[in-house]
Design a protein around this motif. Sequence first.
Motif: not given
Length: 474
Positions: A453-474
């Motif tokens: 899997t390309r590095a760009a897809e890893l960054w997309t995965h991490v960004d999505a996890r961060v967004r979900r985390f901030l939405e849940v905790e917010g």
Amino acid sequence: MENQTDLVAAEDLLLFVNAAITSTGQREFRSGEWQQRMSLDFLHAYVLGNYRELYAATLALDINHHNAALIVRRLLETAAEASPEQRRTEGRLIAGRLALLPPQRVYRLFRELRRAGVNNRRTRAIMRDWLAARPDPALDAVKYRAGVKAVARHAHLPLDTEMGLFLFAPHTRKAGFATPLFESWRRAHYTQSALYELPYTVAEGFAVKHGIARGAFLERIAPRLTRLERLRLQGSAREHRADAVVGDLATMPLTRLASYVLSLPLDDRVRRREELTAALRAAARRTAGPRAGSWGRVAAVLDDSFSAFGSAQKRRRPLAVALGCHFLLEALASELIPLWLSGRTDALLMYPLGPTPLGARVLDALEHRPDRLVIVSDGWDNAPPGLAGEVLRIWRTRLDPQGRTSVVHLNPVYDAEDFDVRRLAREVPTVGVRDAEDLPALVELAQFAEGRTRAAELWTHVDARVRRFLEVEG
């Protein structure tokens, strides 16, 4: 085409995430505490210095509490090095992660920040906001009194008269406290009945002071016990015939329950087979949720070799993870083929023993042509050395290059010398695992460790996890 910088950053992030999942800075089977701590400290300093935004983003991933606290501390200690935008994002990530940490660990972190002289405005605000969000301030003041005092001093918290008096001069209050829990604490110094109105960890000290028999104390304090306190006290309760303490094991977290089962003598496990097996399966089904039965035929190679003992600080932890994964995979699969390294077949009676013949067991697993092969092991393939890596290399490159069988290696032990978890083969992804409950998310993360899997897809995965985390905790 991705540049070399992106690929190196992706590899460094995966390296750090593996360490942050598995290592707690404690002794492991093959490395001492000082080696673990030095190795982990180096990784934290390296990733923070080179990838600050990614370092903060790992707070949204499935890392363990020890590393989450280390990340929070280092981000706050180096706040002056962050841009205003970075500080805003970090503040939200820190607040969200602190809300997930056990309160005693947060109070310990705050005391460490105080001793280190970290006294910037953002740190004080984070302390104030976290304390203000606590559901029961009086309970915290009684249960974590030293921690609350340290935060109050460091963050200059405004305290009402009674809270301030309880924290800093409780024995000067002769007329009693209006807050019921404070008053129970005051009366427990000279009245036995009052201690049963306190949290278990506080009441235990008073029970010793008053010379109360252990069995009688456990019976009467049972209604005040938390779920995890009940689990930790199972053995003591049975020894003292305090039946009121024994709760419903099926409500316990899977890996903690597996650790409890492995702590029991084999005779007890046999005698309680129906109860323990039902509890483990209930915890596994709860963890699997809607994914239950969706993974097809799964072969699991599970490590019960002598090194699965772990260490005195992490007793039987690797084996507990393997046992938890056994029951979780049983829930996730339509058919599970469990293969323990020892050749034993009774999962409930496992104990650490013998060498690590991973290669032979991997061969046995692949003969079944499963949809998935999951290996749970510390990766020290030694009977004979290196066979598992060769088997997996030939399987992936010659026999199954299309990847019809998905293979992933989950490793519960951090290798301090190599700054990573030990791998079996370059062709097969290896990710760290701390709790069996994280298995489905880690299998998803493994696609990035595989290198396809390309590095760009890893960054997309991490960004999505961060967004979900901030939405849940917010």
